[in-house]
Design a protein around this motif. Sequence first.
Motif, PDB file in Angstrom:
ATOM      1  N   LEU A  23       0.760  -1.323   0.015  1.00  0.00           N
ATOM      2  CA  LEU A  23      -0.057  -0.056   0.113  1.00  0.00           C
ATOM      3  C   LEU A  23       0.685   1.350   0.324  1.00  0.00           C
ATOM      4  O   LEU A  23       0.690   2.217  -0.890  1.00  0.00           O
ATOM      5  CB  LEU A  23      -1.011  -0.045   1.158  1.00  0.00           C
ATOM      6  CG  LEU A  23      -1.880  -1.140   1.352  1.00  0.00           C
ATOM      7  CD1 LEU A  23      -2.637  -1.010   2.624  1.00  0.00           C
ATOM      8  CD2 LEU A  23      -2.969  -1.232   0.076  1.00  0.00           C
ATOM      9  N   LEU A  24       1.882   1.119   0.750  1.00  0.00           N
ATOM     10  CA  LEU A  24       2.895   2.293   1.034  1.00  0.00           C
ATOM     11  C   LEU A  24       4.228   1.924   0.939  1.00  0.00           C
ATOM     12  O   LEU A  24       4.427   0.760   1.556  1.00  0.00           O
ATOM     13  CB  LEU A  24       2.449   3.258   2.171  1.00  0.00           C
ATOM     14  CG  LEU A  24       1.015   3.797   2.329  1.00  0.00           C
ATOM     15  CD1 LEU A  24       0.891   4.613   3.840  1.00  0.00           C
ATOM     16  CD2 LEU A  24       1.118   5.097   1.285  1.00  0.00           C
ATOM     17  N   ASP A  25       5.188   2.567   0.328  1.00  0.00           N
ATOM     18  CA  ASP A  25       6.466   2.228   0.060  1.00  0.00           C
ATOM     19  C   ASP A  25       7.355   3.391   0.441  1.00  0.00           C
ATOM     20  O   ASP A  25       7.510   4.337  -0.406  1.00  0.00           O
ATOM     21  CB  ASP A  25       6.654   1.717  -1.329  1.00  0.00           C
ATOM     22  CG  ASP A  25       8.249   1.295  -1.471  1.00  0.00           C
ATOM     23  OD1 ASP A  25       8.860   0.789  -0.727  1.00  0.00           O
ATOM     24  OD2 ASP A  25       8.521   1.436  -2.707  1.00  0.00           O
ATOM     25  N   GLU A  68      -0.612   8.308  -3.874  1.00  0.00           N
ATOM     26  CA  GLU A  68      -0.282   8.236  -5.271  1.00  0.00           C
ATOM     27  C   GLU A  68       0.966   7.551  -5.464  1.00  0.00           C
ATOM     28  O   GLU A  68       2.064   7.595  -4.814  1.00  0.00           O
ATOM     29  CB  GLU A  68       0.246   9.601  -5.809  1.00  0.00           C
ATOM     30  CG  GLU A  68      -0.967  10.548  -5.803  1.00  0.00           C
ATOM     31  CD  GLU A  68      -0.680  12.212  -6.177  1.00  0.00           C
ATOM     32  OE1 GLU A  68       0.441  12.332  -6.711  1.00  0.00           O
ATOM     33  OE2 GLU A  68      -1.521  12.931  -5.835  1.00  0.00           O
ATOM     34  N   GLN A  69       0.688   6.311  -6.196  1.00  0.00           N
ATOM     35  CA  GLN A  69       1.811   5.324  -6.558  1.00  0.00           C
ATOM     36  C   GLN A  69       2.489   4.903  -5.261  1.00  0.00           C
ATOM     37  O   GLN A  69       3.720   5.010  -5.216  1.00  0.00           O
ATOM     38  CB  GLN A  69       2.521   5.927  -7.404  1.00  0.00           C
ATOM     39  CG  GLN A  69       1.865   5.925  -9.023  1.00  0.00           C
ATOM     40  CD  GLN A  69       2.864   6.880  -9.891  1.00  0.00           C
ATOM     41  OE1 GLN A  69       3.944   7.493  -9.588  1.00  0.00           O
ATOM     42  NE2 GLN A  69       2.666   6.536 -11.016  1.00  0.00           N
ATOM     43  N   GLN A  70       1.860   4.651  -4.184  1.00  0.00           N
ATOM     44  CA  GLN A  70       2.369   3.987  -3.030  1.00  0.00           C
ATOM     45  C   GLN A  70       3.156   5.260  -2.164  1.00  0.00           C
ATOM     46  O   GLN A  70       4.009   4.874  -1.410  1.00  0.00           O
ATOM     47  CB  GLN A  70       3.213   2.826  -3.340  1.00  0.00           C
ATOM     48  CG  GLN A  70       2.443   1.622  -3.729  1.00  0.00           C
ATOM     49  CD  GLN A  70       3.070   0.562  -4.059  1.00  0.00           C
ATOM     50  OE1 GLN A  70       4.471   0.335  -3.441  1.00  0.00           O
ATOM     51  NE2 GLN A  70       2.850  -0.385  -4.964  1.00  0.00           N
ATOM     52  N   LYS A  71       2.813   6.291  -2.513  1.00  0.00           N
ATOM     53  CA  LYS A  71       3.500   7.434  -1.963  1.00  0.00           C
ATOM     54  C   LYS A  71       2.284   8.232  -0.965  1.00  0.00           C
ATOM     55  O   LYS A  71       1.042   8.326  -1.638  1.00  0.00           O
ATOM     56  CB  LYS A  71       4.238   8.315  -2.787  1.00  0.00           C
ATOM     57  CG  LYS A  71       5.361   7.515  -3.411  1.00  0.00           C
ATOM     58  CD  LYS A  71       6.482   7.059  -2.316  1.00  0.00           C
ATOM     59  CE  LYS A  71       7.798   6.377  -3.044  1.00  0.00           C
ATOM     60  NZ  LYS A  71       8.602   5.948  -2.184  1.00  0.00           N
ATOM     61  N   LEU A  72       2.572   9.022  -0.150  1.00  0.00           N
ATOM     62  CA  LEU A  72       1.451  10.166   0.523  1.00  0.00           C
ATOM     63  C   LEU A  72       2.098  11.514  -0.047  1.00  0.00           C
ATOM     64  O   LEU A  72       3.288  11.894   0.507  1.00  0.00           O
ATOM     65  CB  LEU A  72       1.761  10.017   1.977  1.00  0.00           C
ATOM     66  CG  LEU A  72       1.215   8.682   2.719  1.00  0.00           C
ATOM     67  CD1 LEU A  72       1.055   8.667   4.165  1.00  0.00           C
ATOM     68  CD2 LEU A  72      -0.278   8.813   2.113  1.00  0.00           C
TER      69      LEU A  72
END
Length: 629
Positions: free
Chosen positions: A16-18, A220-224
């Motif tokens: 989900l988040l990277d 957005e694309q596993q970023k906040l």
Amino acid sequence: MIKLSNISLQLGGKPLLDNTSIIFNTGERIAVIGANGTGKTTLFRVLQHELQVDAGSVDVPKQWRLSHMKQEIVEVDRSAIDFVLDGDQHLRDLQSDLAKAQLSEDDHAMADALGALDTYHAFDKQHQAEQLLAGLGFVVNEFSKKVSEFSGGWRVRLNLARALMSPSDLLLLDEPTNHLDLHTCYWLEQWLKQYQGTLLLISHDRDFMDGVATQVVSFEQQKLIGYRGNYSQYERQKGERLAQQQQAFDKQQQQKEHLESFVRRFKAKATKAKQAQSRVKMLEKLTLTAPISISHRYNISIPTGERVSDPVVSLSEVDLGYEAGKSILKNVNVSLQPGSRLGLLGVNGAGKSTLIKALVGDLKPQAGEVVRGHNLRIGYFAQHQLESLDESASPFLHLRRIDPETRDQELKNFVGRFGFSGERADEPVENFSGGEKARVALAMIAWQKPNLLLLDEPTNHLDLEMRESLNIALQEYEGAVILVSHDRYMLNSTADEFWWVRDGRVDHYDGDLEDYFQELLKAPSAALNEGAPVESVADKKAQRQARAAEREKLKPLLSAFKKVETRLEKAQNSLAEVETQLGDPTLYEAGNKAKLQPLLKEQGRLKAEVEEAEMEWLDLSEQIEQASG
């Protein structure tokens, strides 16, 4: 402040988040946005200490009090008012201390407990809870009603009231406007603007976020990614960033031109009606944010079937209700023309859904007559339809049952535009989210080519991308629309006119949404009074006669207006085609004079025709406005 540093997060093996970082400053009201399934609710669970991140650190001040809106629908044997007061745990602890002191007959402990309750202003808490319940649409005689006696949607409101009742430094609200109506959304917006703590809000309601948010955080694309300001400011900032990406330019321009065509079409009419003016502003705003639409996963449309006679549907002297001798709406006299875009206004319980059920034919009138036009095909969307979906059937199979003849691939292409591509088209809906089920229901409606859409809260559970796609589809839709929605953005961009359902009546409303809310603020007791006195028979008869005379006076004007509107739109389309041809640079090269001159001549003729039709359109608009006033 809340500090997320280099966090990575997975759920069920899905990343989900990277390695992303962000700071939420104290006192900010932060709208958390992103497509369904990107991890918004999971992030809230991390902040509630229910989940741990896979990497990085999450720093929330230890002394902060946390309140969150529970999503599960509870069935407890508590009154509504007690259930809300239970949200203030410190209050309940102090009351427990007093009860223990009284039980042990300890005068000293009783004095201490009463002093602590007084210091905490505990004796004002009942009034505070009552205000929350009233603001969220509960009437006084429901305050003592047991939670288990309320329907699911009203229990969600009780969960929200309980979360707001709880003293907090950090408030987490996940889709709080679902199951609210237009009025309670507006009340909640005002309440949250006064909230002193840090607010994180998951929402798909853009106008609500515009009114509340001071910051937007986007998945957005596993970023906040953080954006300053409200949702409109986020759109501008993101649009500017996307516009700089060369590979997206062609697609952006396509979408921008597509949206600008709506602005040109409606601005050309230049009507003085407030609703249309609001709509022009809304559509102008859409063109500024067109680049954001390029990433949408949906590309829906709602085709229309056969032409329907005019009026599409009309109600004459109609009384509506569910019990003999008890009418919710009385003496309803309204009619709907082809192509009308109508928004229904009115407090919860005023009778909006009752009116829609009568229009669709699910509710027979107690008196009067409902007349439906020839070739009428209704597309009806309501929340109960999600519950009536076959849980074991796929999106593809739901459409196949409607249409046994069409090729499989054509059906799959269609449901793919609603977000069910590939294997998703064949998955049973039993594990689908509310938003996914709503998309299945909308796809079923669209496939049947209705010429009248009756939409009762269609945006509940839909994410922002789907709402935007539905909004654009409604702009293109050629049939008539009646819309009930708490989503002000959807109402503003769809409705050209409003009917106000109140006090057992259905009246045409000449203002726009801003006027409507101002009226409610000026006279809230009158607007929200469900027990307004019934008009006398003589008053009703006079009103019926006046309406009938007005309709007769307007008929020739409306007929002429419709003809000139059709002529204007045809001329505008022809002019656009000619100007597209004139945009070809090769026309101006030597040797092409024979092609160029006729096009220039046709351009001049069409411009004159458009100008003449516009003047005639404006003149008829003024005559209709004067005749209606």
